[in-house]
Design a protein around this motif. Structure first.
Motif, PDB file in Angstrom:
ATOM      1  N   PRO A  14       0.837  -1.209   0.000  1.00 52.59           N
ATOM      2  CA  PRO A  14       0.000   0.000   0.000  1.00 52.59           C
ATOM      3  C   PRO A  14       0.879   1.269   0.000  1.00 52.59           C
ATOM      4  O   PRO A  14       1.987   1.256   0.518  1.00 52.59           O
ATOM      5  CB  PRO A  14      -0.813  -0.130   1.282  1.00 52.59           C
ATOM      6  N   LEU A  15       0.306   2.301  -0.559  1.00 51.99           N
ATOM      7  CA  LEU A  15       1.037   3.575  -0.695  1.00 51.99           C
ATOM      8  C   LEU A  15       0.446   4.617   0.256  1.00 51.99           C
ATOM      9  O   LEU A  15      -0.773   4.845   0.273  1.00 51.99           O
ATOM     10  CB  LEU A  15       0.944   4.100  -2.134  1.00 51.99           C
ATOM     11  N   ARG A  16       1.331   5.198   1.039  1.00 50.54           N
ATOM     12  CA  ARG A  16       0.902   6.268   1.953  1.00 50.54           C
ATOM     13  C   ARG A  16       1.219   7.632   1.316  1.00 50.54           C
ATOM     14  O   ARG A  16       2.293   7.829   0.743  1.00 50.54           O
ATOM     15  CB  ARG A  16       1.616   6.148   3.289  1.00 50.54           C
ATOM     16  N   VAL A  17       0.270   8.542   1.447  1.00 43.32           N
ATOM     17  CA  VAL A  17       0.406   9.895   0.881  1.00 43.32           C
ATOM     18  C   VAL A  17       0.172  10.917   1.992  1.00 43.32           C
ATOM     19  O   VAL A  17      -0.823  10.824   2.724  1.00 43.32           O
ATOM     20  CB  VAL A  17      -0.606  10.138  -0.253  1.00 43.32           C
ATOM     21  N   GLU A  18       1.072  11.875   2.100  1.00 42.67           N
ATOM     22  CA  GLU A  18       0.918  12.948   3.091  1.00 42.67           C
ATOM     23  C   GLU A  18       0.971  14.291   2.370  1.00 42.67           C
ATOM     24  O   GLU A  18       1.860  14.532   1.540  1.00 42.67           O
ATOM     25  CB  GLU A  18       2.025  12.884   4.133  1.00 42.67           C
ATOM     26  N   ALA A  19       0.000  15.156   2.688  1.00 40.72           N
ATOM     27  CA  ALA A  19      -0.035  16.497   2.079  1.00 40.72           C
ATOM     28  C   ALA A  19      -0.888  17.419   2.932  1.00 40.72           C
ATOM     29  O   ALA A  19      -1.970  17.029   3.390  1.00 40.72           O
ATOM     30  CB  ALA A  19      -0.592  16.435   0.661  1.00 40.72           C
ATOM     31  N   GLU A  20      -0.400  18.631   3.139  1.00 41.20           N
ATOM     32  CA  GLU A  20      -1.146  19.700   3.816  1.00 41.20           C
ATOM     33  C   GLU A  20      -1.725  19.249   5.147  1.00 41.20           C
ATOM     34  O   GLU A  20      -2.894  19.484   5.464  1.00 41.20           O
ATOM     35  CB  GLU A  20      -2.264  20.239   2.910  1.00 41.20           C
ATOM     36  N   GLY A  21      -0.904  18.547   5.917  1.00 42.35           N
ATOM     37  CA  GLY A  21      -1.313  18.183   7.265  1.00 42.35           C
ATOM     38  C   GLY A  21      -2.200  16.957   7.348  1.00 42.35           C
ATOM     39  O   GLY A  21      -2.723  16.655   8.422  1.00 42.35           O
ATOM     40  N   GLU A  22      -2.420  16.256   6.257  1.00 43.52           N
ATOM     41  CA  GLU A  22      -3.244  15.057   6.272  1.00 43.52           C
ATOM     42  C   GLU A  22      -2.482  13.919   5.588  1.00 43.52           C
ATOM     43  O   GLU A  22      -1.547  14.159   4.811  1.00 43.52           O
ATOM     44  CB  GLU A  22      -4.574  15.301   5.563  1.00 43.52           C
ATOM     45  N   ALA A  23      -2.921  12.681   5.851  1.00 45.75           N
ATOM     46  CA  ALA A  23      -2.261  11.505   5.262  1.00 45.75           C
ATOM     47  C   ALA A  23      -3.311  10.483   4.846  1.00 45.75           C
ATOM     48  O   ALA A  23      -4.362  10.353   5.491  1.00 45.75           O
ATOM     49  CB  ALA A  23      -1.278  10.890   6.243  1.00 45.75           C
ATOM     50  N   TRP A  24      -3.035   9.799   3.755  1.00 43.24           N
ATOM     51  CA  TRP A  24      -3.924   8.757   3.239  1.00 43.24           C
ATOM     52  C   TRP A  24      -3.099   7.495   2.944  1.00 43.24           C
ATOM     53  O   TRP A  24      -1.897   7.593   2.652  1.00 43.24           O
ATOM     54  CB  TRP A  24      -4.595   9.193   1.936  1.00 43.24           C
ATOM     55  N   THR A  25      -3.757   6.350   2.983  1.00 41.03           N
ATOM     56  CA  THR A  25      -3.114   5.083   2.600  1.00 41.03           C
ATOM     57  C   THR A  25      -4.001   4.389   1.583  1.00 41.03           C
ATOM     58  O   THR A  25      -5.205   4.217   1.815  1.00 41.03           O
ATOM     59  CB  THR A  25      -2.904   4.169   3.819  1.00 41.03           C
ATOM     60  N   PHE A  26      -3.428   4.051   0.438  1.00 44.01           N
ATOM     61  CA  PHE A  26      -4.190   3.430  -0.648  1.00 44.01           C
ATOM     62  C   PHE A  26      -3.538   2.114  -1.056  1.00 44.01           C
ATOM     63  O   PHE A  26      -2.297   1.990  -1.055  1.00 44.01           O
ATOM     64  CB  PHE A  26      -4.245   4.352  -1.868  1.00 44.01           C
ATOM     65  N   ASP A  27      -4.415   1.147  -1.434  1.00 43.14           N
ATOM     66  CA  ASP A  27      -3.917  -0.094  -2.026  1.00 43.14           C
ATOM     67  C   ASP A  27      -4.538  -0.300  -3.400  1.00 43.14           C
ATOM     68  O   ASP A  27      -4.579  -1.408  -3.920  1.00 43.14           O
ATOM     69  CB  ASP A  27      -4.212  -1.295  -1.109  1.00 43.14           C
ATOM     70  N   ARG A  28      -5.034   0.763  -3.975  1.00 43.13           N
ATOM     71  CA  ARG A  28      -5.661   0.724  -5.294  1.00 43.13           C
ATOM     72  C   ARG A  28      -5.330   2.023  -6.010  1.00 43.13           C
ATOM     73  O   ARG A  28      -4.852   2.992  -5.403  1.00 43.13           O
ATOM     74  CB  ARG A  28      -7.172   0.585  -5.139  1.00 43.13           C
TER      75      ARG A  28
END
Length: 594
Positions: A14-28
């Motif tokens: 899975p790929l984690r993304v951080e931007a502008e004080g927030e973070a997301w984790t995606f596997d799609r």
């Protein structure tokens, strides 16, 4: 960047993304953009759909979707970037930075597998700077002022919202989300994207901006129309004002020309009245019975003169000739009128010169001394009455002041015409022509009690008739030309006047002074100016610091001091005899002058 691997067969971590004080984790696969994306960045430099991130074997592809501001890695624009470890990607020039990293502890899994609930203990967290080293991110934009529609930063920690489909959002620190004017312009109006490829919000803002521009253009159009109307109105008013000023100037020129014509007509009547007065005086002496008919003619001439004078006065008032004048200047203008010169045409230089001579009279003290001498001896009444009998302006009273200071014993220097004698300074030939018999001492410079030129009354009557003849013929009612002739000689004036038409319009002192000033002796110019200035003072001596009443007015009221008569004699002979007797008594008691 490694070559593109073959299509995915095994799901990457899975790929984690951080931007502008927030973070997301995606596997799609997921998208990044300003609107309707899995990762939404409310930033002007971010296009509506900016990036697409897709898995491939052991990593992920980050692909630019043709954004207006591009995608940058280490400050360089790229169309796509391979992510198989920590990677910083800037979304748009000066835009936010996305920090990508593979989720720690996640093994290979099929696409669509659920992400791990938590990171295994002891595995380094790629988003902690002390555990994982990232490359230098693209430079952050300089601090810019917040836009009005940007959400204010909260000082309190906010609970994360629900994760996007297929992934979860995790809290993280960092980012200020500030916008700039240029960024907003680029976001909503840059990049060349048409309305079909932008979001609803952008289309709405663009339409609102177009409506605003159209409204501004309408306002500007109305303002231009209003200003054009105002300018045209101002031009119209200016044209009207200029036209009216031109009309007033034209009317003033017309008024001035008509006033001049009336003045010359008035001078013609002055000559007529003077001739009628002299004729009446002579006829009464020769034929007293004809007095009634002659008096009717005289009154008719005087009435015509008064009517013309009244009309002329109306023009003078309409032209504002006396407006703005000082008291001294008003007196100068009145004396010019009384001497038969038009105050409308009086030269400014003449007015200034008169003021100089007035100042000389005031300094000398001669005016009051000579006038009081005349009043004590009754000469003022004799002189004024003689002038009136011959229809002459009473201002000629001051001619005797200039000639002799009213001294009946005055004797002039020798000339080829003989000695001028008496208060009026007649030479022998002119005196005899007007009835003054010279005495036995005519050829000497001595006072001669038997010389009738020394008799003030007789000499005043002769002077009145002599002045009348010059006034009505040679000078054409120009009193100042009369004064010049009296001093310089009527023969000389006549020679110079031959080229000037014999009418009141052309024979004026102003014209003579302009054309013959260089030929006129300085003595004559000084003579005329002294008489004129004395007449100005005589209008109101107290205005000039001399404590006495106007001399001519005093004489007309009967005089003060000296010899008096109860009533004015018809011919003035009784007064002349009385004065002559006084002179003879003086001659008997005083030694003769050498």
């Amino acid at each position: 960047m490694p070559p593109e691997p073959p299509g995915p067969s095994v799901a990457p971590p899975p790929l984690r993304v951080e931007a502008e004080g927030e973070a997301w984790t995606f596997d799609r696969p997921f998208t990044v953009g300003r609107e309707d994306c899995d990762v939404t960045l409310d930033e002007a430099r971010v296009s509506r759909r900016h990036l697409e991130v897709t898995p491939a074997d052991a990593g992920w592809w980050v692909v630019d979707l043709g954004s207006a501001n591009g995608t940058l890695v280490d400050g360089e624009r790229v169309e796509r970037v391979w992510v198989d470890g920590p990677q910083a990607v800037q979304v748009g020039e000066g835009g936010p930075v996305l920090r990508f990293a593979l989720a720690a502890g996640a093994g290979p899994a099929r696409l669509g597998a659920a992400p791990p609930e938590a990171d295994p203990a002891g595995v380094p967290d790629p988003f902690r700077p002390d555990e994982v080293e990232f490359g230098d991110p693209a430079p952050e934009p300089a601090e810019r002022p917040d836009l009005s529609d940007a959400a204010p930063a909260s000082t309190e920690a906010e609970a994360p919202g629900p994760p996007p489909p297929g992934g979860r959002r995790e809290p993280s620190a960092g980012g200020d989300g500030e916008l700039s004017y240029d960024a907003v312009v680029d976001r909503y109006f840059g990049g060349g994207e048409d309305d079909e490829n932008v979001g609803e919000r952008t289309r709405f803002i663009r339409r609102a901006y177009e409506d605003l521009q159209q409204a501004q253009q309408e306002v500007q159009k109305k303002e231009r129309s209003k200003y054009r109307t105002l300018i045209l109105a101002a031009l119209g008013v200016s044209v009207i004002a200029i036209s009216y000023a031109g009309y007033l100037q034209y009317r003033a020129v017309q008024y001035r020309a008509q006033a001049q014509e009336l003045f010359y007509e008035l001078k013609t009547y002055e000559i007529d009245v003077a001739e009628q007065v002299a004729s009446l005086e002579r006829q009464i002496e020769d034929n007293p019975g004809a007095a009634d008919s002659l008096s009717v003619d005289l009154e008719r001439a005087r009435a015509a003169r008064q009517r013309t004078a009244a009309r002329y006065d109306q023009f003078v008032r309409a032209l504002g000739v006396y407006d703005g004048l000082s008291s001294e200047e008003e007196a100068i203008y009145r004396v010019a009128r009384n001497f038969g010169e038009s105050e409308i045409a009086i030269p400014d230089a003449f007015v200034d010169e008169v003021k100089v001579y007035v100042a000389k009279w005031r300094r000398s003290g001669r005016f009051q001394q000579a006038v009081r001498h005349a009043q004590v001896n009754g000469f003022d009444v004799l002189a004024v009455n003689a002038l009136r009998r011959n229809g002459m302006p009473t201002e000629f009273f001051y001619l005797a002041l200039q000639e002799s200071n009213f001294d009946t014993r005055a004797v002039g220097p020798p000339t080829r015409y003989g000695h001028a004698k008496g208060a009026w300074q007649f030479i022998p030939e002119t005196g005899q022509r007007y009835g003054l018999e010279p005495g036995p001492l005519v050829a000497t410079s001595q006072y001669d009690p038997l010389d009738e030129r020394h008799d003030f009354g007789q000499a005043a009557d002769a002077a009145g008739r002599y002045l009348h003849d010059i006034y009505t013929h040679l000078a054409q009612a120009s009193g100042l030309l009369v004064c010049a002739s009296y001093n310089w000689g009527e023969g000389r004036i006549k020679n110079h006047m031959r080229g000037i038409a014999n009418d009141p319009q052309h024979r004026t002192y102003w014209r003579f002074l302009t054309e013959y000033r260089s030929r006129m002796p300085a003595e004559t110019k000084d003579y005329v100016m002294n008489i004129f200035a004395a007449a100005v003072i005589g209008q109101n001596p107290r205005m000039f610091g001399i404590d006495m009443d106007p001399p001519v007015q005093v004489a007309l009221a009967g005089g003060r001091g000296g010899i008096r008569t109860e009533a004015e004699p018809a011919s003035g002979r009784a007064a002349r005899l009385g004065t002559r007797a006084v002179d003879r008594e003086r001659a008997e008691t005083e030694p003769a002058a050498d």
